[in-house]
Design an enzyme around this catalytic site. Structure first.
Site, PDB file in Angstrom:
ATOM      1  N   SER A 100       0.818  -1.215   0.000  1.00 52.29           N
ATOM      2  CA  SER A 100       0.000   0.000   0.000  1.00 52.29           C
ATOM      3  C   SER A 100       0.848   1.260   0.000  1.00 52.29           C
ATOM      4  O   SER A 100       1.947   1.294   0.558  1.00 52.29           O
ATOM      5  CB  SER A 100      -0.883   0.042   1.258  1.00 52.29           C
ATOM      6  OG  SER A 100      -1.700  -1.090   1.333  1.00 52.29           O
ATOM      7  N   HIS A 148      -7.198   0.161   6.147  1.00 55.22           N
ATOM      8  CA  HIS A 148      -6.810  -1.235   6.389  1.00 55.22           C
ATOM      9  C   HIS A 148      -6.835  -1.578   7.878  1.00 55.22           C
ATOM     10  O   HIS A 148      -7.285  -2.653   8.258  1.00 55.22           O
ATOM     11  CB  HIS A 148      -5.423  -1.515   5.792  1.00 55.22           C
ATOM     12  CG  HIS A 148      -5.422  -1.485   4.297  1.00 55.22           C
ATOM     13  ND1 HIS A 148      -6.183  -2.333   3.530  1.00 55.22           N
ATOM     14  CD2 HIS A 148      -4.768  -0.688   3.400  1.00 55.22           C
ATOM     15  CE1 HIS A 148      -5.995  -2.082   2.241  1.00 55.22           C
ATOM     16  NE2 HIS A 148      -5.137  -1.074   2.134  1.00 55.22           N
TER      17      HIS A 148
END
Lengths: 455, 455, 455, 455
Positions: free
Chosen positions: B304, B382
């Site tokens: 990410s 997340h």
């Protein structure tokens, strides 16, 4: 080549494999109670819409089906009492609105007034298969509603959400034919409510010939479950006898360019969606589909039952309809229909025809219910859609059901594209019944006959 | 063999033929005005949900897209002012409620408070393609909302209905691959927002190799339009460098049983659905799909970006973050990154690594925004899903964008099925950031370093 | 709902997962030799058609692609020499036939004469994907055939089996559109051989507008691979300029009921299927499809290149065509076309038009090849299908290729349903070229012009 | 989104609309004669493979089905006599071959020997639906073949082409389930030949439970028509009683990870494809599919009938098998099975079991037919596929058919992946019957028992 959207739908909705959940075992192997279910609902509402909510939602729906009947009732009452809006919050929001008078404060008031039931139903819908489970849940609710009017607010919430979810824009028109999955076809057999389908051979006879069509509306979240479907026969003239259609063994050899599409059965499939109307959309979309497929079609017409004619006639017979007196000669004639097999006796048939047809014409064209519309529900449906009452067919359905409901009468309603709008308007605003010239003539004669004798 | 549900969806949604309507011509060939549109909306609301409403709805949506920008604004204000609830009815309903105090009266109050906007939006949704048009309409609304807070109530109505219609239960997971229709793939190119796809060859490189996967959520009423999609690489270890993944020319020959699924791009596609979250559901369902397809997978991890690290670092650098003082040595080191091509200079790279990694660890683990959560939006997503911060990758993305946003840092978040629930709970309730031992160690050292120098 | 036939085809043919076989590694990591391959073939023939044969077949095909070019040649020669029929058996069977003179003995003789190659090819076809591999193998064979006529018997076996397998009855007509899987569309880009498609945007311009159609034939065993496809433009008149069609940016707004379907590109995709004709079937089936979809269509016409006109003209120019002498004036005019940009010089264009058009008319209508048919291959194809030469279009294709091949001339052939049969008959039997009145006139004038000068 | 290959197949093969051709009216409304049909065939062969050939082919096939039975016979004889190869051409080609001795001349000889029947069949296959019509035509031929051996050469041509067209590479494996189109499922009911399916409810019980599977092979050109299918039950142990499987009302609740896949019915569907074997490929591919779907499966086993045991036993009983003498005690015991309801009499059952099981073991392991293989056709099929005879199940099928064929015995054959190859080899080469230790023991004991008494 594409794993298709369909496949996904299917995988999601109809695939059976060993990952399938086990059948609902209740709690410790016994049925749940309403109170236990309530707690589970509270937990679901407290969860935060995360993936774990999906599991909780599934669990609530699985527990629901284990409830004993009385616990189902208790659960609906808990929904009523414990899942309404927060009344203090409603009052606070109302005050805020009165102070600011702003659109925003109204929006907050709206939120405050929303019963927690609605949030709960949306959460339950997260579960795989949840939508169908909720439709079934409302089915149970509707049955109870007959005796327990207090539950109306609960039903209003179901109805509010289901109307939104089953918006026409989300429905899918689909042809149903002999090549359709058996899992869908078995539902057609089950749900056909106008002219019962006796078995798979009967079904095949309705679907497979090249002069038969069937279309239904489906909702993607309901998978195999039809919402409503219509059966159609392509013919060369307006049909008057439904048994001819249903039992036809073969397609007329010369039917190359049919001129007429006859809708001879429209069945709603989901009782839990009562009050959310699809039939009108269905008919009109099917008209378009058929025109596209078969440009020779000119006439779109129903062959419809008259489910409440006999009840009305009985009432008239017993002088229960105040203003109406049957001429004695008609009474005598009608008595012929008391014989169990009258319709196979040529003389009775000949004598009854003019009288019954006249009465049907009068019944459909002249009588009204309390709201000012025709008394027959099927007539209200088609006339409300903008159709025109075209023809009254003597002995159009000599099945037991047909004889019982309407002395065997069937009716044609024509959907004529260029007059639908106008018919619909006049029907809604004035209760006007659009009729063909022929029916009008009969109705007028009937009115005269009835009037004359009334003096 | 079935005319499938899919075909129907497709026929309804994507078929182009000569029955297609012409592009929106406005009124007499000129753009409509907001007032004209308002009148059309009133007419639509006055129609009775009949088939003719479908045509009216289509017309309103077609006129909308002809509006000039200022007329669009005017139209939204008309929606605000002229399509709220009937205030007199609200007051009456509130009084009735206060008198009876019944759940039914509350239900009526709820109805009275519902802005007419919501009925209007439901009616507009009747039109073929209406749902997508409404999503696009909200897109326009959201853009205006930044400057015109007054429109918030209008957006609340859009948001209310879209949340209901885009309920997880209605979404369909679909694999996206090289065999997917081009009409969908072109949208993947268009919507990929993390690591841009330059062209069809680039797309093919992302989808076609046997160690790549891509999945998206679709809504049946939106046809070809994805809602959100995720790109995955199957690997034998947790990857740290996204360029390696994106530019890989071929699958490692020995990759027979991959152990790791790396999610390296999650893209939301419909700005008009902002605030209606799908990403968390998507990741978790994709984890299940992949496990089923490829049982050798053990680790599910993201690779990410850190989109706001640089902004934070700059603030720190300029002493804009009150409590934090960078040690002078760190400042000096960080200055190396001012050189345009620092990342290709081995010495700069070597010197910067410990400092930047330490700062990232600190940034993610220790700093918080006003609500008490991490400052980085991707981290919040997340961690909020229950993932664990696993590893910080130095020079994980040396693209211009990567260098600009985060000095090239990429981060791995691990989705470990047995800790997701707990991580999520602690994150939501305590703002707790789940971290691997390794990251914890770095964060601690960083804290010490920063503390020391702060004195 | 059905795992469909399609899904199965797809699963079988296009799904990529980790069960996929590794790319062909040869033998011990080195390319195979022709002799090794021959042994593998013998083993495959010796196997008994059991499931294990499938694996052997796959292995042979995988080894084949590792062969070095000269080994490929050697392998074809091994096929020629070592996989023919058993000559002793042929002789024995022939003798038996001469003795019994029975149909059964002839049937046995037929069997005895069948080269073992054919059994081998059938066995190879057992492998997943085997059919395509065999088509590719023939591609290699055809290329060698040009220089090695000895290999003809091998090609006769390929051709025999492929003709049988690619029987029209096994082909599937499929519309190709922007919603078609990208894996197929990339092949359309690759195989378009008439007017090259530059990229995906160009492709979209050819497929997506509502006045464009594309259809192809597919074979179920070849999955994504098209056999032949045709591009069509729906128009309101017979088009004469192909660049207009290819570069059209938008559909004419008033094109509601197109009258004309113009076939502007027909591309054969599989060189390995050379000599197995599909194009004629394709055109005629597409005519039917289009008529069904769009009843307003009346004219079905091609816009075709003239690939060998320039070569013929050059020959004439250099007096290589014995009986034909160009008038001097024509020679002079034709010299204008030697200027590189002649087609943008109005005077040259004006002077050249009558001469070139006359020569094309003469070329198509009067000249013949050795077999008595027109010299132009495209003309032979369409005239052989029963089409009529309709119009000669000056500057119909000013692309480099168009100018080079035919001085920019494009030709229309009309497929008129009621004359196809007759045209075809007369063409085949008499070499008759069906022409419109207009073309006939030009051809006659041209003949006169040429004759005159010949004296 | 894609008009799919499937859709095309479907459109081509299963769609019914008003474009459909009328049912075959013969010639002037009367059935055709063989001679007329012959002329039509000649015309078809004379046509040049153009689009018009498709119509001619359709016509020939339509006329064929109007033939009276004796004309069918006459037609086959015309095929024999009038559509063989040109004998003069055969002789010429043979001479040419003998002179040149070249591979090319052999290739020409092969062509010369090809009966015109083969070209005719290929032409007939051009017609839509032609392949299925040809399969049906061969069905009629096979029936006549029993009495008219002269027609063998005709059948050799059918067989030659059908083998090529139904090559394994062209078949498609497809799961058959309750979601499969009814038009396919009705054929499953019709074709199930091992354990008859009584109606749609029975079918549903076989397909729908989550521990049942059914797979079939389909050919794209045959549409809805299965070629062969197999029914499977997933269980936790090797089953011995087929009635348990067929009449099971529900799935065992604890069946989460089945270990065993039991193939309890394999049915060939197309008599017209007799001699073209698919069953072995089917079983092996289904084993792979199931392993992929359900990794817990370890054992793949059949539950098979023994169709010719009883006939053999009767022969033994009447001393018709020369070398074998039944011990008197066995004879007496076997006499118990003459009572009509012996299998419900515990004593008879107990007494018969050891004797019958011993005889079955002997029958399967020791006796051989003229070619040296077991006498039972089902045993030959599975052993030939490489399976192992695993277990003999006493009273495994007490249906009338089961009792009649094999005194109720059912047999398990195990497909063990790692021994299939070897078993198959030894079976083919040595006639070796692979058996489990258990069966071996019983067979040995039986042999001893029989030997003893033989003295």
């Amino acid at each position: 080549m594409a794993t298709s959207l369909l496949q996904d739908l299917l995988n999601a909705l109809t695939r059976r494999d060993f990952r399938d959940r086990m059948p609902h075992p209740g709690i410790d192997g016994r049925p749940a109670t309403a109170q236990e279910l309530r707690l589970a609902c509270e937990e679901l509402l407290a969860s935060d819409g995360e993936a774990s909510s999906i599991g909780l939602a599934r669990q609530v729906l699985d527990l629901y089906v284990t409830l004993d009947p009385e616990e189902v009732g208790a659960f609906f009452h808990l929904l009523l009492d414990a899942f309404g809006p927060d009344r203090a919050a409603v009052d606070t929001a109302y005050e805020a609105y009165k102070q600011t008078d702003s659109e925003l404060s109204l929006s907050h008031l709206f939120d405050a007034c929303e019963p927690r039931r609605q949030a709960l139903l949306r959460r339950l819908n997260l579960a795989p298969g949840g939508t169908l489970d909720l439709v079934r849940m409302r089915e149970g609710l509707l049955k109870r509603l007959r005796d327990e009017e207090a539950l109306v607010p609960v039903d209003r919430d179901f109805s509010h959400l289901l109307s939104s979810w089953f918006n026409r824009g989300f429905l899918v028109l689909r042809r149903i034919e002999w090549q359709t999955p058996a899992s869908i076809l078995e539902k057609i057999i089950k749900y056909e409510s106008v002219h019962a389908i006796s078995d798979w051979n009967d079904l095949r006879r309705r679907l497979d010939p090249r002069d038969r069509r069937c279309f239904g509306f489906f909702h993607p979240a309901l998978g195999d479950e039809p919402l409503v479907f219509v059966e159609v026969a392509l013919t060369s003239e307006i049909p008057g006898d439904v048994q001819d259609i249903i039992h036809a063994e073969e397609t007329p050899a010369n039917l190359d360019a049919p001129t007429t599409a006859a809708f001879f059965g429209i069945s709603n499939c989901q009782y839990g969606l009562r009050g959310i109307s699809f039939g009108n959309f269905l008919i009109k979309q099917v008209v378009q589909e058929l025109k596209q497929e078969c440009p020779s079609l000119e006439t779109f017409v129903t062959l419809s039952p008259l489910p409440s004619f006999r009840a009305w006639l009985d009432a008239v017979h017993h002088d229960a309809v105040e203003y109406l007196r049957l001429p004695d000669a008609w009474r005598e004639t009608l008595a012929l229909a008391d014989a169990p097999d009258w319709h196979s006796q040529p003389e009775s048939v000949a004598a009854l025809e003019p009288v019954v047809v006249a009465l049907v014409a009068h019944y459909l064209c002249e009588t009204r219910n309390a709201e000012g519309y025709p008394q027959d529900p099927v007539a209200r449906f088609h006339l409300g859609n903008g159709a025109r009452l075209e023809r009254i067919n003597w002995l159009g359905d000599v099945s037991d059901k047909g004889l019982h409901q309407s002395l065997g009468i069937m009716v044609n309603y024509v959907y004529a594209i260029d007059e639908i709008e106008n018919n619909h308007e006049r029907y809604v605003n004035e209760g006007h019944v659009a009729t063909s010239r022929g029916v009008r003539k009969v109705a007028k004669a009937a009115a005269d006959g009835l009037k004359e004798k009334k003096q």
